[in-house]
Scaffold this motif. Structure first.
Motif, PDB file in Angstrom:
ATOM      1  N   ALA A 125       0.941  -1.237  -0.120  1.00 33.38           N
ATOM      2  CA  ALA A 125       0.096  -0.193  -0.003  1.00 33.38           C
ATOM      3  C   ALA A 125       0.787   1.215   0.116  1.00 33.38           C
ATOM      4  CB  ALA A 125      -1.089  -0.143   1.151  1.00 33.38           C
ATOM      5  N   LEU A 126       1.969   1.219   0.824  1.00 27.14           N
ATOM      6  CA  LEU A 126       2.954   2.572   0.871  1.00 27.14           C
ATOM      7  C   LEU A 126       3.492   2.729  -0.679  1.00 27.14           C
ATOM      8  CD1 LEU A 126       4.336   1.923   4.460  1.00 27.14           C
ATOM      9  CD2 LEU A 126       2.759   3.881   3.607  1.00 27.14           C
ATOM     10  N   ALA A 127       4.023   1.284  -1.163  1.00 31.56           N
ATOM     11  CA  ALA A 127       4.458   1.665  -2.322  1.00 31.56           C
ATOM     12  C   ALA A 127       3.617   2.064  -3.368  1.00 31.56           C
ATOM     13  CB  ALA A 127       5.192   0.042  -2.843  1.00 31.56           C
ATOM     14  N   GLU A 128       2.435   1.710  -3.274  1.00 32.64           N
ATOM     15  CA  GLU A 128       1.575   2.281  -4.416  1.00 32.64           C
ATOM     16  C   GLU A 128       1.251   3.785  -4.131  1.00 32.64           C
ATOM     17  OE1 GLU A 128      -2.150   0.031  -4.753  1.00 32.64           O
ATOM     18  OE2 GLU A 128      -1.327  -1.560  -5.756  1.00 32.64           O
ATOM     19  N   LYS A 129       1.037   4.145  -3.044  1.00 26.87           N
ATOM     20  CA  LYS A 129       0.976   5.400  -2.612  1.00 26.87           C
ATOM     21  C   LYS A 129       1.926   6.304  -2.889  1.00 26.87           C
ATOM     22  CE  LYS A 129       0.070   8.252   1.505  1.00 26.87           C
ATOM     23  NZ  LYS A 129      -0.019   8.355   3.020  1.00 26.87           N
ATOM     24  N   LEU A 136       1.244  -0.402 -13.175  1.00 26.14           N
ATOM     25  CA  LEU A 136       2.619  -0.957 -13.806  1.00 26.14           C
ATOM     26  C   LEU A 136       2.258  -2.764 -13.644  1.00 26.14           C
ATOM     27  CD1 LEU A 136       5.479   1.075 -12.069  1.00 26.14           C
ATOM     28  CD2 LEU A 136       4.362   1.232 -14.303  1.00 26.14           C
ATOM     29  N   THR A 137       3.010  -3.480 -14.478  1.00 26.09           N
ATOM     30  CA  THR A 137       3.006  -4.826 -14.346  1.00 26.09           C
ATOM     31  C   THR A 137       3.936  -5.113 -13.240  1.00 26.09           C
ATOM     32  OG1 THR A 137       4.874  -5.283 -15.886  1.00 26.09           O
ATOM     33  CG2 THR A 137       2.616  -4.874 -17.033  1.00 26.09           C
ATOM     34  N   THR A 138       3.852  -6.588 -13.022  1.00 25.49           N
ATOM     35  CA  THR A 138       4.826  -7.137 -12.115  1.00 25.49           C
ATOM     36  C   THR A 138       6.020  -6.984 -12.144  1.00 25.49           C
ATOM     37  OG1 THR A 138       3.215  -8.681 -11.476  1.00 25.49           O
ATOM     38  CG2 THR A 138       5.248  -9.243 -10.584  1.00 25.49           C
ATOM     39  N   ARG A 141       7.281  -3.207 -11.936  1.00 26.43           N
ATOM     40  CA  ARG A 141       7.201  -2.923 -10.243  1.00 26.43           C
ATOM     41  C   ARG A 141       8.752  -3.439  -9.770  1.00 26.43           C
ATOM     42  NH1 ARG A 141       1.663  -4.946  -8.457  1.00 26.43           N
ATOM     43  NH2 ARG A 141       1.628  -5.812 -10.313  1.00 26.43           N
ATOM     44  N   GLU A 142       9.004  -4.676 -10.310  1.00 23.46           N
ATOM     45  CA  GLU A 142      10.274  -5.062  -9.825  1.00 23.46           C
ATOM     46  C   GLU A 142      11.518  -4.358 -10.176  1.00 23.46           C
ATOM     47  OE1 GLU A 142      12.742  -9.478  -9.774  1.00 23.46           O
ATOM     48  OE2 GLU A 142      10.816  -9.176 -10.987  1.00 23.46           O
ATOM     49  N   LYS A 143      11.362  -3.830 -11.482  1.00 26.19           N
ATOM     50  CA  LYS A 143      12.558  -2.942 -12.025  1.00 26.19           C
ATOM     51  C   LYS A 143      12.500  -1.636 -11.043  1.00 26.19           C
ATOM     52  CE  LYS A 143      12.768  -4.530 -16.453  1.00 26.19           C
ATOM     53  NZ  LYS A 143      12.630  -4.348 -17.959  1.00 26.19           N
ATOM     54  N   VAL A 144      11.329  -1.127 -10.600  1.00 25.65           N
ATOM     55  CA  VAL A 144      11.458   0.228  -9.969  1.00 25.65           C
ATOM     56  C   VAL A 144      12.085  -0.251  -8.714  1.00 25.65           C
ATOM     57  CG1 VAL A 144       9.944   1.539  -8.604  1.00 25.65           C
ATOM     58  CG2 VAL A 144       9.383   1.108 -10.867  1.00 25.65           C
ATOM     59  N   PHE A 145      11.653  -1.415  -7.912  1.00 23.23           N
ATOM     60  CA  PHE A 145      12.277  -1.856  -6.407  1.00 23.23           C
ATOM     61  C   PHE A 145      13.637  -2.030  -6.975  1.00 23.23           C
ATOM     62  CE2 PHE A 145       7.793  -3.214  -5.303  1.00 23.23           C
ATOM     63  CZ  PHE A 145       7.512  -1.940  -4.884  1.00 23.23           C
ATOM     64  N   GLN A 146      14.062  -2.817  -7.755  1.00 20.86           N
ATOM     65  CA  GLN A 146      15.710  -3.116  -8.107  1.00 20.86           C
ATOM     66  C   GLN A 146      16.233  -1.562  -8.180  1.00 20.86           C
ATOM     67  OE1 GLN A 146      15.735  -5.495 -11.542  1.00 20.86           O
ATOM     68  NE2 GLN A 146      15.690  -7.457 -10.400  1.00 20.86           N
TER      69      GLN A 146
END
Length: 159
Positions: A125-129, A136-138, A141-146
């Motif tokens: 929820a915090l990541a989306e906020k 974004l696709t999974t 989202r993974e690339k953003v987190f990396q």
């Protein structure tokens, strides 16, 4: 969970008391049997009693189901039955203790899974906020987190 730990402790105490009671009962039973043998065989020394017991063991085993004296044999049988009942109670309590331990372990695992699920939901929820990841696709989202993971890990370690 604390309630189960208290129950387990209580059961352990009950088991110890029953074991002690059974031990005392068996000790008393042995003393009664020994006294009866000494009296009936008119024996005055331990060594002599042991020799007679060894010589007559076979005969005694054959006749153990044919009591000569109703009262004294009944007392010994009662003590043996009490000892067996205590043994059964101990086994029942040990089974109950095991069940409580398993229940406590299952509950702890469940609590850990529940806490992890809550943490994951809150983090998502915090990541989306803050990152607007809803569209974004999974993989995206993974690339953003990396991209941000090295920076975030270094900041966490500095604390």
């Amino acid at each position: 969970m604390a309630n189960n730990i208290e129950k387990i402790t209580s059961i352990e105490e009950q088991i110890e008391k029953l074991k002690e009671k059974r031990k005392n009962l068996e000790k008393q039973m042995q003393q009664n049997i020994g006294a009866e043998l000494l009296k009936e065989w008119n024996i005055e020394s331990e060594e002599e009693a042991i020799k007679w017991i060894q010589k007559l063991a076979v005969q005694v085993n054959e006749k153990k189901n044919n009591p000569r004296r109703g009262m004294s044999m009944k007392l010994k049988t009662d003590n043996l039955a009490k000892s067996q009942e205590l043994k059964k109670q101990i086994a029942d309590l040990q089974k109950k203790k095991s069940q409580l331990q398993n229940e406590t372990q299952r509950r702890a695992s469940w609590e850990q899974r529940k806490a992890r699920t809550k943490r994951l939901i809150e983090t998502g929820a915090l990541a989306e906020k803050y990152f607007g990841l809803e569209t974004l696709t999974t993989e995206e989202r993974e690339k953003v987190f990396q991209t941000f993971s090295g920076f975030i890990k270094s900041k966490i370690q500095q604390k």
